[in-house]
Design a protein around this motif. Structure first.
Motif, PDB file in Angstrom:
ATOM      1  N   LYS A   1       0.755   4.299  -2.658  1.00 47.67           N
ATOM      2  CA  LYS A   1       0.550   5.674  -2.182  1.00 47.67           C
ATOM      3  C   LYS A   1       1.687   6.570  -2.661  1.00 47.67           C
ATOM      4  O   LYS A   1       1.471   7.690  -3.112  1.00 47.67           O
ATOM      5  CB  LYS A   1       0.507   5.699  -0.649  1.00 47.67           C
TER       6      LYS A   1
ATOM      7  N   THR B   1       0.843  -1.192   0.000  1.00 41.55           N
ATOM      8  CA  THR B   1       0.000   0.000   0.000  1.00 41.55           C
ATOM      9  C   THR B   1       0.881   1.247   0.000  1.00 41.55           C
ATOM     10  O   THR B   1       0.601   2.221  -0.687  1.00 41.55           O
ATOM     11  CB  THR B   1      -0.880   0.030   1.274  1.00 41.55           C
TER      12      THR B   1
ATOM     13  N   GLU C   1       1.347   7.354  -6.358  1.00 46.82           N
ATOM     14  CA  GLU C   1       0.216   8.267  -6.596  1.00 46.82           C
ATOM     15  C   GLU C   1       0.589   9.679  -6.140  1.00 46.82           C
ATOM     16  O   GLU C   1       0.276  10.665  -6.801  1.00 46.82           O
ATOM     17  CB  GLU C   1      -1.031   7.792  -5.837  1.00 46.82           C
TER      18      GLU C   1
END
Ligand SMILES: Nc1ncnc2c1ncn2[C@@H]1O[C@H](COP(=O)(O)OP(=O)(O)O)[C@@H](O)[C@H]1O
Ligand SMILES: [Mg+2]
Length: 373
Positions: free
Chosen positions: A181, A177, A184
């Motif tokens: 993140k 994750t 992004e």
């Protein structure tokens, strides 16, 4: 000499050089032109620009204002630029209206796009960081597999002084994750604009070559400077650079090849990363006088600014030999308030740009400390 004979066109003393862009580089170009008995007309959209104080004349207009561009084409014998984000269309329009623009549109357009720039550098046989064009998140993931981590994501266009770029570190575990993140976030950081992902180059130092090519094809290269950046902004440039003669020669050879391949007229600044092996990797080039060449004002008989004006005017290029060791230090933001102390230092040449607000990150001036003893 007729302007239709663009290759051999010479601006005689008392002639006028037009400069697109009115910042500190334009200001120092105008001063150098005046020393050679040439006038300058500055063209830029800002109504108070540092170059206006020292130029013969100026035009305040946008780079898309065709009436104003025609006025410049009529007023100037030859035209150059001090800002690499001048729209290429402006240069093409000037040329179509009979102006001589040096360097031309090719060197400008290539330097405006980091992807085209790197492809060009590779095409002429010089190395760049591993890179991958990024237009969306999927391409960013593919790019990271290709170039590895850490990596730097940079917008293809309009970046300067470390703006428009963000780093992706090696810490985040793949496909976790945190990794999702992180990428992004990086994509948002560059405003989801067309970008390029570059592998991080583990350089031992950064150097640059300031080179010039005359209208007759003559090439003159200054000694490489060693550059230190802080927060993406150039902090100091020192000569001599602490690199071997072989490394300096490799960098010089690349700069010469770029000048010839671009059929360039004027001064270019080429930035390099130096590897442990002594090999050089091209970071980027600027189709103009360059911050890392400011030391030439005080440590050479002919500065990069005079050299550029000579090239643009079709004059013989000057001797780039260095008569002193030197360290140039940029005065950024509040640094400029030290002017009084700096002015009292021995062997220190103070250059201030006449900008009113000392905003953080803004280049306000520089000092060059000569090291003759
Ligand atoms: N691929 C890279 N590997 C390592 N350091 C880099 C890389 N790209 C940029 N940097 C560092 O960031 C600085 C600014 O990047 P640069 O691409 O020259 O952008 P700018 O156009 O803002 O000058 C470089 O001088 C260098 O210190
Ligand atoms: Mg740079």
């Amino acid at each position: 000499m007729s302007k239709t004979d663009a290759k051999n066109f010479v601006v005689e003393p008392n002639g006028t050089i037009g400069v697109l862009g009115g910042g500190q580089l334009g200001r120092m170009l105008a001063t150098a032109a005046a020393e050679l008995g040439l006038k300058t007309i500055i063209y830029c959209p800002e109504d108070k620009a540092p170059a206006f104080d020292v130029a013969s004349d100026h035009i305040v207009a946008s780079y898309t204002d065709e009436t104003a561009l025609k006025k410049l084409a009529a007023a100037a014998d030859a035209i150059t630029y001090e800002f690499e984000n001048v729209p290429v269309e402006a240069v093409n329009f000037l040329t179509a209206n009979g102006a001589i623009v040096r360097p031309g549109a090719k060197a400008l357009s290539m330097a405006q796009d980091r992807l085209f720039e790197k492809e060009f550098v590779n095409k002429i046989g010089a190395a760049t960081a591993a890179f991958h064009p990024v237009d969306d998140l999927a391409a960013l993931k593919t790019g990271l597999e290709k170039v590895g981590r850490p990596a730097i994501l940079k917008t293809r266009r309009l970046g300067y002084d470390g703006k428009g770029q963000t780093r992706i570190t090696a810490d985040d575990a793949d496909l976790s994750t945190a990794f999702e993140k992180a990428i992004e976030f990086a994509w948002a950081e560059v405003g989801a604009a067309p970008s390029i992902l570059e592998g991080f180059v583990p350089f031992t130092c950064e150097i640059s070559i300031i080179g010039a090519r005359g209208a007759d094809g003559d090439v003159k290269l200054y000694d490489p400077a060693e550059n230190v950046h802080k927060s993406g902004i150039l902090a100091t440039s020192s000569v001599p650079a602490k690199v071997s003669d072989e490394t300096a020669d490799k960098a010089r050879a690349v700069a010469r090849k770029m000048l010839d391949e671009l059929d360039y007229v004027g001064v270019i600044g080429v930035e390099f990363f130096v590897l442990e092996s002594g090999d050089v990797i091209v970071n980027e080039y600027a189709p103009r006088v360059h911050n890392s060449g400011h030391w030439t004002q005080n440590a050479c008989a002919v500065s990069q600014f005079e050299q550029h004006i000579r090239a643009v005017a079709g004059w013989p290029l000057g001797d780039p030999a260095r008569h002193s060791n030197a360290v140039m230090e940029n005065l950024i933001g509040d640094d400029v308030h030290q002017w009084r102390t700096l002015a009292a230092e021995p062997q220190t040449c103070v250059h201030l740009y006449g900008k009113r607000d000392a905003r953080a990150g803004r280049k306000m001036g520089h000092v060059t400390r000569l090291k003759t003893r």
